[in-house]
Design an enzyme around this catalytic site. Sequence first.
Site, PDB file in Angstrom:
ATOM      1  N   ARG A   1      30.717  38.212  46.977  1.00 48.12           N
ATOM      2  CA  ARG A   1      31.296  37.418  45.612  1.00 48.12           C
ATOM      3  C   ARG A   1      30.817  38.010  44.284  1.00 48.12           C
ATOM      4  O   ARG A   1      29.427  38.297  44.431  1.00 48.12           O
ATOM      5  CB  ARG A   1      31.010  35.991  45.675  1.00 48.12           C
ATOM      6  CG  ARG A   1      32.269  35.307  44.765  1.00 48.12           C
ATOM      7  CD  ARG A   1      31.887  33.880  44.722  1.00 48.12           C
ATOM      8  NE  ARG A   1      32.266  33.326  43.594  1.00 48.12           N
ATOM      9  CZ  ARG A   1      32.288  31.836  43.050  1.00 48.12           C
ATOM     10  NH1 ARG A   1      31.300  31.138  43.554  1.00 48.12           N
ATOM     11  NH2 ARG A   1      32.805  31.472  41.802  1.00 48.12           N
ATOM     12  N   HIS A   2      31.440  37.957  43.429  1.00 49.64           N
ATOM     13  CA  HIS A   2      30.620  38.494  42.016  1.00 49.64           C
ATOM     14  C   HIS A   2      29.787  37.272  41.515  1.00 49.64           C
ATOM     15  O   HIS A   2      29.543  36.292  41.980  1.00 49.64           O
ATOM     16  CB  HIS A   2      32.065  38.574  41.098  1.00 49.64           C
ATOM     17  CG  HIS A   2      32.603  37.452  40.888  1.00 49.64           C
ATOM     18  ND1 HIS A   2      32.111  36.094  40.122  1.00 49.64           N
ATOM     19  CD2 HIS A   2      33.754  36.747  41.283  1.00 49.64           C
ATOM     20  CE1 HIS A   2      32.906  35.157  40.155  1.00 49.64           C
ATOM     21  NE2 HIS A   2      33.903  35.365  40.644  1.00 49.64           N
TER      22      HIS A   2
ATOM     23  N   HIS B   1      36.306  37.564  45.083  1.00 52.52           N
ATOM     24  CA  HIS B   1      35.946  36.266  44.497  1.00 52.52           C
ATOM     25  C   HIS B   1      35.867  35.120  45.591  1.00 52.52           C
ATOM     26  O   HIS B   1      36.696  35.324  46.719  1.00 52.52           O
ATOM     27  CB  HIS B   1      37.290  36.183  43.767  1.00 52.52           C
ATOM     28  CG  HIS B   1      37.689  37.331  42.721  1.00 52.52           C
ATOM     29  ND1 HIS B   1      36.921  37.156  41.386  1.00 52.52           N
ATOM     30  CD2 HIS B   1      38.049  38.418  43.072  1.00 52.52           C
ATOM     31  CE1 HIS B   1      37.419  38.461  40.884  1.00 52.52           C
ATOM     32  NE2 HIS B   1      38.298  39.125  41.574  1.00 52.52           N
TER      33      HIS B   1
ATOM     34  N   GLU C   1      41.282  37.470  42.606  1.00 52.63           N
ATOM     35  CA  GLU C   1      41.360  36.030  43.073  1.00 52.63           C
ATOM     36  C   GLU C   1      42.728  35.493  43.182  1.00 52.63           C
ATOM     37  O   GLU C   1      43.608  36.074  42.505  1.00 52.63           O
ATOM     38  CB  GLU C   1      40.301  35.163  41.935  1.00 52.63           C
ATOM     39  CG  GLU C   1      40.374  33.749  42.273  1.00 52.63           C
ATOM     40  CD  GLU C   1      39.672  33.408  43.585  1.00 52.63           C
ATOM     41  OE1 GLU C   1      40.298  33.822  44.455  1.00 52.63           O
ATOM     42  OE2 GLU C   1      38.549  32.823  43.616  1.00 52.63           O
TER      43      GLU C   1
ATOM     44  N   ARG D   1      34.579  40.805  36.108  1.00 53.26           N
ATOM     45  CA  ARG D   1      33.304  39.918  36.851  1.00 53.26           C
ATOM     46  C   ARG D   1      32.909  40.659  38.359  1.00 53.26           C
ATOM     47  O   ARG D   1      31.953  40.622  38.761  1.00 53.26           O
ATOM     48  CB  ARG D   1      33.622  38.426  36.892  1.00 53.26           C
ATOM     49  CG  ARG D   1      34.826  38.181  37.867  1.00 53.26           C
ATOM     50  CD  ARG D   1      35.119  36.498  37.582  1.00 53.26           C
ATOM     51  NE  ARG D   1      36.140  36.036  38.425  1.00 53.26           N
ATOM     52  CZ  ARG D   1      37.342  35.958  37.845  1.00 53.26           C
ATOM     53  NH1 ARG D   1      37.726  36.459  36.995  1.00 53.26           N
ATOM     54  NH2 ARG D   1      38.458  35.543  38.725  1.00 53.26           N
TER      55      ARG D   1
END
Length: 225
Positions: free
Chosen positions: A9-10, A151, A83, A59
């Site tokens: 995940r970012h 995400h 996402e 992101r």
Amino acid sequence: MSRRIILWRHGRTGWNLAGRVQGQSDVPLDDVGVEQARESAARLATLGPTHILTSDLRRAADTAAALGDLCDVEVELDPRLREMNFGDREGLTWAEAWERMPDGMQAWVSGDESKIPGSETHAEAGERFATALREHVTRLGEDQTLVVVAHGGVARVGACSFLEFPPESWGAFGGLNNCAWSVLEEEHYGGRKRWRIVEWNAGTLPEPVMSDDERPGLGQTSASG
């Protein structure tokens, strides 16, 4: 070792901090998120990623770039890893969404995801992500590692869809923290291959499992939080 997929995940954003739904809104990392990406990339680089794939939202792409630069591996963009689209909820906090669209939110928490204008369902997002994953994993050779930067929401449901878990079980998997990762490994057992989860929402590197439940010779790693 067999083929491995790392779902990462970012890093943190200002909207994460404020509790605002991001979805497909292109929100950048904040200063903390940039540092999280740098520190986590240093850990993941020790696993020798051979392929790095990312959502095209900033992101995620900026988080992926931290690892790509460190490992000298090209980062590929795939918009299917974005996402979930949360439609009219994007930019709102939980309380604001309930205030502005109480009927839609009540339907959403009750299992009807069709009442928020412009939104995507968990099933739709999961299949979108899983389709991309199935396509890209065919390029992996034996003992190669694919890092997928995405995400929290779509990585959770996408992993479940990729592993063909029934949708009613998806809620049993918790969300991913910023810059945490989950690890899937391909297992060779009983004359066939299958993917399984060996880490979920981890922030440390995989370690050997020491358990009576594990079968010898498969190189399993522990599920750390």
